[in-house]
Design a protein around this motif. Structure first.
Motif, short mmCIF file in Angstrom:
data_model
loop_
_atom_site.label_atom_id
_atom_site.label_comp_id
_atom_site.label_asym_id
_atom_site.label_seq_id
_atom_site.Cartn_x
_atom_site.Cartn_y
_atom_site.Cartn_z
N LEU A 21 95.20 8.80 -53.11
CA LEU A 21 94.57 9.83 -52.55
C LEU A 21 93.15 9.76 -52.64
O LEU A 21 92.28 9.87 -51.50
N ALA A 22 92.43 9.18 -53.80
CA ALA A 22 90.81 8.93 -53.98
C ALA A 22 90.58 7.87 -52.93
O ALA A 22 89.53 8.10 -52.16
N ARG A 23 91.45 6.76 -52.74
CA ARG A 23 91.01 5.81 -51.79
C ARG A 23 91.22 6.25 -50.31
O ARG A 23 90.18 6.15 -49.44
N LEU A 24 91.84 7.21 -50.18
CA LEU A 24 91.98 7.83 -48.67
C LEU A 24 91.01 8.81 -48.49
O LEU A 24 90.44 8.77 -47.42
N LEU A 25 90.48 9.71 -49.53
CA LEU A 25 89.47 10.65 -49.33
C LEU A 25 88.01 9.72 -49.18
O LEU A 25 86.99 10.37 -48.66
N ALA A 26 88.05 8.41 -49.42
CA ALA A 26 86.64 7.73 -49.41
C ALA A 26 86.55 7.21 -47.92
O ALA A 26 85.39 6.90 -47.64
N THR A 27 87.67 7.31 -47.21
CA THR A 27 87.52 7.08 -45.79
C THR A 27 86.81 8.31 -45.15
O THR A 27 86.54 9.22 -45.56
N ASP A 28 87.10 8.57 -43.95
CA ASP A 28 86.53 9.76 -43.03
C ASP A 28 87.42 10.72 -42.81
O ASP A 28 87.53 11.63 -42.25
N VAL A 29 88.83 10.56 -43.61
CA VAL A 29 89.73 11.52 -43.50
C VAL A 29 89.48 12.78 -44.54
O VAL A 29 89.31 12.73 -45.57
N GLN A 30 89.46 14.07 -43.83
CA GLN A 30 89.24 15.03 -44.48
C GLN A 30 90.39 15.85 -45.36
O GLN A 30 91.67 15.31 -44.93
N PRO A 31 90.06 16.25 -46.46
CA PRO A 31 91.53 16.90 -47.16
C PRO A 31 92.19 17.79 -46.44
O PRO A 31 93.34 17.69 -46.69
N ALA A 32 91.61 18.83 -45.63
CA ALA A 32 92.50 19.53 -44.77
C ALA A 32 93.53 18.63 -43.80
O ALA A 32 94.65 18.98 -43.63
N ALA A 33 92.94 17.60 -43.32
CA ALA A 33 93.72 16.82 -42.45
C ALA A 33 94.91 16.13 -43.19
O ALA A 33 95.92 16.10 -42.64
N ILE A 34 94.55 15.77 -44.47
CA ILE A 34 95.66 15.17 -45.35
C ILE A 34 96.64 15.99 -45.72
O ILE A 34 98.09 15.94 -45.58
N VAL A 35 96.45 17.33 -46.10
CA VAL A 35 97.52 18.36 -46.31
C VAL A 35 98.19 18.47 -45.12
O VAL A 35 99.38 18.80 -45.05
N ALA A 36 97.37 18.98 -44.09
CA ALA A 36 98.24 19.40 -42.84
C ALA A 36 98.83 18.17 -42.21
O ALA A 36 100.31 18.54 -42.02
N GLY A 37 98.63 17.07 -42.36
CA GLY A 37 99.63 15.92 -41.89
C GLY A 37 100.85 16.06 -42.80
O GLY A 37 101.98 15.94 -42.16
N LYS A 38 100.53 16.09 -44.13
CA LYS A 38 101.78 15.84 -44.90
C LYS A 38 102.79 17.12 -44.74
O LYS A 38 104.03 16.95 -44.72
N VAL A 39 102.32 18.43 -44.71
CA VAL A 39 102.98 19.36 -44.38
C VAL A 39 103.62 19.38 -43.05
O VAL A 39 104.89 19.76 -42.93
N LEU A 40 103.08 19.02 -41.91
CA LEU A 40 103.60 18.79 -40.55
C LEU A 40 104.78 17.90 -40.65
O LEU A 40 105.80 18.15 -40.11
N ALA A 41 104.68 16.78 -41.46
CA ALA A 41 105.54 15.87 -41.50
C ALA A 41 106.89 16.34 -42.20
O ALA A 41 108.11 16.16 -41.41
N VAL A 42 106.74 16.91 -43.28
CA VAL A 42 108.09 17.72 -43.89
C VAL A 42 108.49 18.69 -43.04
O VAL A 42 109.82 19.09 -43.01
N SER A 43 107.62 19.57 -42.43
CA SER A 43 108.29 20.56 -41.90
C SER A 43 109.18 20.18 -40.48
O SER A 43 110.17 20.56 -40.25
N LEU A 44 108.43 19.05 -39.52
CA LEU A 44 109.61 18.49 -38.56
C LEU A 44 110.78 17.86 -39.15
O LEU A 44 111.71 17.85 -38.48
N LEU A 45 110.67 17.34 -40.42
CA LEU A 45 111.90 16.73 -41.13
C LEU A 45 112.85 17.86 -41.28
O LEU A 45 114.11 17.79 -41.08
N GLY A 46 112.36 19.02 -41.73
CA GLY A 46 113.10 20.27 -42.14
C GLY A 46 113.78 20.79 -40.66
O GLY A 46 114.91 21.11 -40.87
N LEU A 47 113.04 20.73 -39.85
CA LEU A 47 113.36 21.36 -38.45
C LEU A 47 114.50 20.64 -37.88
O LEU A 47 115.34 20.89 -37.24
N ALA A 48 114.22 19.18 -37.91
CA ALA A 48 115.21 18.12 -37.43
C ALA A 48 116.54 18.32 -38.19
O ALA A 48 117.77 18.34 -37.67
N GLY A 49 116.72 18.44 -39.58
CA GLY A 49 117.88 18.71 -40.39
C GLY A 49 118.22 19.83 -39.76
O GLY A 49 119.76 20.07 -39.82
#
Length: 387
Positions: A224-252
């Motif tokens: 996570l520290a290395r990812l934040l060292a790039t231009d990726v914002q914390p909000a984008a990281i959180v939103a991306g992970k939540v979006l992925a598991v939500s889509l997985l849950g919806l698919a299930g």
């Protein structure tokens, strides 16, 4: 937005490759839905045979038995058969040839005519409780009809009127209903569909908690520290992970819907309304899961917190109880849970053919839960990512 989708795509690939995630999102809720549907589905998919013993053979009992036999119809799950005597009925019940029996004793008609009390015996098998209750209900309606008939005659005598004629008395004794597989104002609720929804909601908690577990694990390993060292914002990281598991849950959720509908004939209702309700349910459960996971600092804490809340809400919301079987207090408590609101919405869709407008109250409640709990959970998680 591109960063969010990038994180979501990466997380989704990781989860799809992880067999445990697929088991949680798809296999487990489907298996549990089928098991609960078969165990607690009652008599949805099988017929009930009730034996009738007429040891009296009076005009009253003969008319009643003929009425029961004539009440059978092709769409009824309940059928009636005559049985020679009490002993034969008991053997047939032990051998599972019948599911319950109604015994009209000898002298029943004379005792009713004389005003003396008489007893209708119902033979039941403890292993087939629902069948016994149906037989008891049928016998009870016959007894109620006799009581009504007697009161009518007594009242007529008391007021000095002539006794009702035979046609009137016969009309008062019409106590046999058609026991068709139908419910007033709607269709019967399919047990597999109900528990398909119920188990999908339960395992949504665990699926969506993968986002918090992933963030905590990556924080521990330094990813996570290395990812934040790039231009990726914390909000984008959180939103991306939540979006992925939500889509997985919806698919299930959708997979359980498809399999139970195609393989088991479960009727969920209008597809468009079902999909909209699924999305609202995923958002609500996701909001609660993120709120709970927001307090976790390690993957183990995220998993344990989510498990505790998921099972408490499942008990309060009625996920392990068949439709209409919850005690009054539990039924009231379930209204304040996301799973309780979702189960009510899906039940209305399946039984009453409810539209989106008809379940708007449930959908608004789910969205309010999603926004309220989700906003707090995402805020806490985002702050944890920035530390």
């Amino acid at each position: 937005m591109s960063s969010t989708w990038m994180v979501a795509a990466t997380e989704m690939r990781r989860r799809v490759r992880n067999r445990s995630a697929l088991l949680t999102a798809v296999v487990a809720p489907l298996a549990m839905a089928v098991v609960f549907g078969l165990l607690l589905g009652g008599t949805d998919s099988r017929s009930i045979t009730i034996g009738v013993v007429d040891a009296d053979r009076s005009e009253l009992t003969t008319s009643y038995v003929d009425g029961l036999l004539g009440a059978d119809s092709d769409d009824s799950p309940v059928s009636f058969v005559t049985v020679a005597d009490d002993a034969t009925a008991r053997r047939a019940l032990d051998d599972a040839d019948i599911d319950a029996a109604i015994v009209l004793p000898a002298g029943f008609g004379d005792q009713v005519a004389s005003g003396a009390g008489s007893t209708i015996e119902v033979l039941r098998d403890p292993r087939r409780e629902i069948s016994g209750e149906i037989a008891r209900s049928v016998a009870g309606r016959f007894a109620d009809g006799i009581t009504t008939r007697t009161l009518a005659a007594v009242t007529s005598i008391a007021v000095g009127a002539s006794l009702p004629d035979a046609a009137v008395l016969a009309g008062l004794d019409e106590t046999v209903d058609r026991l068709a597989d139908d419910s007033p104002g709607g269709s019967p609720l399919d047990a597999t569909a109900y528990f398909g929804v119920s188990m999908s909601i339960l395992f949504l908690f665990f699926t969506i908690s993968f986002a918090a577990q992933s963030l905590a694990r990556e924080r521990q390993t330094g990813i996570l520290a290395r990812l934040l060292a790039t231009d990726v914002q914390p909000a984008a990281i959180v939103a991306g992970k939540v979006l992925a598991v939500s889509l997985l849950g919806l698919a299930g959720f959708a997979t359980v819907w498809g399999v139970t509908s195609l393989a088991f004939g479960a009727e969920w209702g209008d597809p468009v309304t079902v999909i909209v309700t699924m999305v609202a349910t995923v958002l609500a459960v996701g909001g609660v899961a993120m709120f709970v996971s927001g307090f976790a600092r390690t993957p183990q804490q995220a998993e344990s917190y989510t498990s505790a809340v998921a099972f408490v809400l499942a008990l309060m919301g009625g996920n392990f109880i068949g439709p209409g079987q919850a005690p009054p207090l539990l039924d009231q408590l379930s209204r304040f849970t996301p799973n309780g609101q979702a189960l009510r919405a899906f039940t209305a869709i399946a039984t009453d053919g409810a539209s989106i407008a008809d379940i708007a109250g449930h959908l608004l409640a789910l969205l309010a839960i999603a926004v309220g709990f989700g906003a707090v959970g995402l805020t806490r998680t985002r702050k944890a990512v920035q530390r």
